[in-house]
Design a protein around this motif. Structure first.
Motif, mmCIF file in Angstrom:
data_model
loop_
_atom_site.group_PDB
_atom_site.id
_atom_site.type_symbol
_atom_site.label_atom_id
_atom_site.label_comp_id
_atom_site.label_asym_id
_atom_site.label_seq_id
_atom_site.Cartn_x
_atom_site.Cartn_y
_atom_site.Cartn_z
ATOM 1 N N LEU A 124 -15.670 16.766 -6.273
ATOM 2 C CA LEU A 124 -15.924 17.060 -7.676
ATOM 3 C C LEU A 124 -15.083 16.217 -8.631
ATOM 4 O O LEU A 124 -15.431 16.081 -9.805
ATOM 5 C CB LEU A 124 -15.660 18.544 -7.964
ATOM 6 N N GLY A 125 -13.985 15.682 -8.111
ATOM 7 C CA GLY A 125 -13.066 14.976 -8.994
ATOM 8 C C GLY A 125 -12.036 15.935 -9.552
ATOM 9 O O GLY A 125 -12.272 17.143 -9.679
ATOM 10 N N GLU A 126 -10.893 15.401 -9.878
ATOM 11 C CA GLU A 126 -9.796 16.250 -10.351
ATOM 12 C C GLU A 126 -10.062 16.823 -11.740
ATOM 13 O O GLU A 126 -9.367 17.741 -12.185
ATOM 14 C CB GLU A 126 -8.492 15.444 -10.358
ATOM 15 N N SER A 127 -11.057 16.266 -12.452
ATOM 16 C CA SER A 127 -11.335 16.743 -13.805
ATOM 17 C C SER A 127 -12.279 17.952 -13.833
ATOM 18 O O SER A 127 -12.549 18.503 -14.899
ATOM 19 C CB SER A 127 -11.947 15.609 -14.641
ATOM 20 N N ALA A 128 -12.793 18.376 -12.664
ATOM 21 C CA ALA A 128 -13.719 19.512 -12.621
ATOM 22 C C ALA A 128 -12.999 20.793 -13.034
ATOM 23 O O ALA A 128 -11.796 20.961 -12.809
ATOM 24 C CB ALA A 128 -14.298 19.661 -11.214
ATOM 25 N N ASN A 129 -13.756 21.712 -13.630
ATOM 26 C CA ASN A 129 -13.132 22.961 -14.075
ATOM 27 C C ASN A 129 -12.858 23.874 -12.881
ATOM 28 O O ASN A 129 -13.445 23.718 -11.807
ATOM 29 C CB ASN A 129 -13.998 23.667 -15.125
ATOM 30 N N MET A 130 -11.982 24.842 -13.124
ATOM 31 C CA MET A 130 -11.498 25.713 -12.057
ATOM 32 C C MET A 130 -12.623 26.552 -11.451
ATOM 33 O O MET A 130 -12.656 26.788 -10.242
ATOM 34 C CB MET A 130 -10.392 26.627 -12.587
ATOM 35 N N ALA A 131 -13.564 27.013 -12.274
ATOM 36 C CA ALA A 131 -14.645 27.859 -11.771
ATOM 37 C C ALA A 131 -15.510 27.107 -10.763
ATOM 38 O O ALA A 131 -15.861 27.644 -9.705
ATOM 39 C CB ALA A 131 -15.501 28.357 -12.940
ATOM 40 N N ASP A 132 -15.846 25.859 -11.098
ATOM 41 C CA ASP A 132 -16.661 25.055 -10.182
ATOM 42 C C ASP A 132 -15.895 24.756 -8.896
ATOM 43 O O ASP A 132 -16.465 24.773 -7.799
ATOM 44 C CB ASP A 132 -17.078 23.744 -10.856
ATOM 45 N N ARG A 133 -14.621 24.505 -9.021
ATOM 46 C CA ARG A 133 -13.795 24.210 -7.849
ATOM 47 C C ARG A 133 -13.732 25.418 -6.915
ATOM 48 O O ARG A 133 -13.881 25.284 -5.691
ATOM 49 C CB ARG A 133 -12.389 23.796 -8.292
ATOM 50 N N GLU A 134 -13.493 26.590 -7.477
ATOM 51 C CA GLU A 134 -13.387 27.789 -6.654
ATOM 52 C C GLU A 134 -14.727 28.160 -6.037
ATOM 53 O O GLU A 134 -14.791 28.640 -4.901
ATOM 54 C CB GLU A 134 -12.860 28.957 -7.503
#
Length: 304
Positions: free
Chosen positions: A37-47
Motif C-alpha cells: 500500500l505504501g507508507e502513505s496509506a491510512n491506518m484503516a486501509d492498513r489494518e
C-alpha cells in the motif's frame, strides 16, 4: 526400524527449517502491508489489509495455521499476487533442477577425471598444476566468477547470452559458474580417495597378476574410493539446489532461488516459506538418496 529413524530425523529437520524460517522472516525489518500500500496509506486501509492477510494474528497462531494447511498439501496464496504458491513453485522448480543437474554433470565430468589423473601423477608437476587450478577454482565464489564469465563470453566475445532464459544456450554460463566450483572439490576428493586405495595390497596383487593399470583403476581402485566421492556429490547436489539463489539472481534465471529473493524483497512471507521448504526438502531427499547409493556401492554398508 532404521527407515523409521531416518524418516523421523528428516521430519525433525524439515520442522526445524520451517520454524526457523518463519521466525526469521517475521523478524526482518519491513511490513508487507507497507510494500503493497505504501507508507502513505491510512491506518484503516492498513489494518483492513493486515486482517485480510491474517497478519494481525499472533505469530504462534499464524505458524499453527500454516502447519495445518501444509499438512493438507496447501502452500497458501502469494500475498502480492494472490496466486496459489504451488503454481509458482511448479513453474520455477524445473528450471532450478535443470540448472543444478547440468552443473553437477559439468562438475563430475571435469572433476573426477582430473582427480584420477592427479592421483596417478602424484608428486609430479602435472599433479602440482591440477592442485593449484582446483584450489584457485574452489576459492572463486559464484558472485565473482559469474560476472567474470558473463563479461568474457557474453560481452566481449558475444558467444553466449548475457542472462535470461530466451535460448537454449542461456543455461551454459550459470551452469559453468556452479559446475567449476564443484569440479574443484571433486578433483581434490577423487585424488585423495584414490591415493589411499592405490597402495592397498589387493591393488598391488591385481597389478602383479598382469591386469592393465586402466582395468585396476576403473574396476577396483575407483570403486573402493567411491564412498567419499558419493558423499561429496550428494552434499553438493543439495548445495546446488540451495546455492542457485545467487547464480539465478546474477543470470536472471527464473528458478526457485530467484523466486526466493523476489519474495524476500516484497516481504511475501508465504512464498518465502514455500521456497525454503522446497529447498530443504530437496536437500534432505538428496541426502537420503546418497545413503541408498552407499549401500549399492559398498556391501559392508549394506549389511551394517
Amino acid at each position: 526400524m532404521n527407515i523409521i529413524k531416518r524418516l523421523t530425523s528428516l521430519l525433525t529437520v524439515i520442522f526445524g527449517v520451517l520454524l526457523l524460517t518463519f521466525l526469521l522472516i517475521h523478524l526482518v525489518p519491513g511490513d508487507p502491508v507497507d510494500v503493497m500500500l505504501g507508507e502513505s496509506a491510512n491506518m484503516a486501509d492498513r489494518e483492513a489489509l493486515r486482517a485480510d492477510l491474517g497478519l494481525h494474528q499472533p505469530l504462534a497462531k499464524q505458524f499453527g495455521s500454516y502447519l495445518a494447511k501444509l499438512m493438507h498439501g496447501d502452500l497458501g496464496l502469494s500475498i502480492h499476487t494472490q496466486t496459489p504458491i504451488i503454481d509458482l513453485i511448479q513453474a520455477r522448480y524445473p528450471a532450478t533442477l535443470k540448472l543444478a543437474l547440468l552443473s553437477l554433470l559439468i562438475g563430475i565430468v571435469i572433476g573426477v577425471p582430473l582427480g584420477i589423473f592427479s592421483a596417478l601423477k602424484a608428486g609430479h608437476w602435472q599433479d602440482f598444476v591440477v592442485t593449484i587450478v582446483s584450489v584457485r577454482l574452489s576459492a572463486m565464489p559464484a558472485f565473482w566468477l559469474g560476472p567474470v564469465l558473463m563479461l568474457i563470453f557474453a560481452v566481449w566475445l558475444g558467444w553466449l547470452p548475457v542472462s535470461g532464459m530466451d535460448s537454449g544456450t542461456s543455461i551454459i554460463l550459470p551452469a559453468v559458474t556452479l559446475g567449476f566450483g564443484l569440479s574443484a572439490i571433486l578433483t581434490r576428493m577423487t585424488r585423495t580417495s584414490l591415493l589411499e586405495v592405490l597402495n592397498d595390497d589387493y591393488i598391488r596383487t591385481a597389478l602383479a597378476k598382469g591386469l592393465s593399470e586402466q582395468t585396476v583403476i576403473l574396476r577396483h581402485a575407483l570403486r573402493a574410493a567411491l564412498l567419499p566421492i558419493i558423499t561429496i556429490v550428494g552434499l553438493q547436489m543439495g548445495s546446488l539446489l540451495a546455492g542457485t539463489v545467487i547464480t539465478e539472481t546474477i543470470f536472471s534465471w527464473d528458478g526457485v532461488g530467484r523466486l526466493l529473493v523476489e519474495s524476500i524483497e516484497k516481504r511475501d512471507y508465504p512464498v518465502t516459506q514455500a521456497c525454503v521448504l522446497m529447498i530443504a526438502l530437496s536437500y534432505v531427499l538428496v541426502n537420503l538418496a546418497t545413503d541408498v547409493l552407499y549401500r549399492l556401492a559398498d556391501p559392508r554398508v549394506r549389511h551394517a
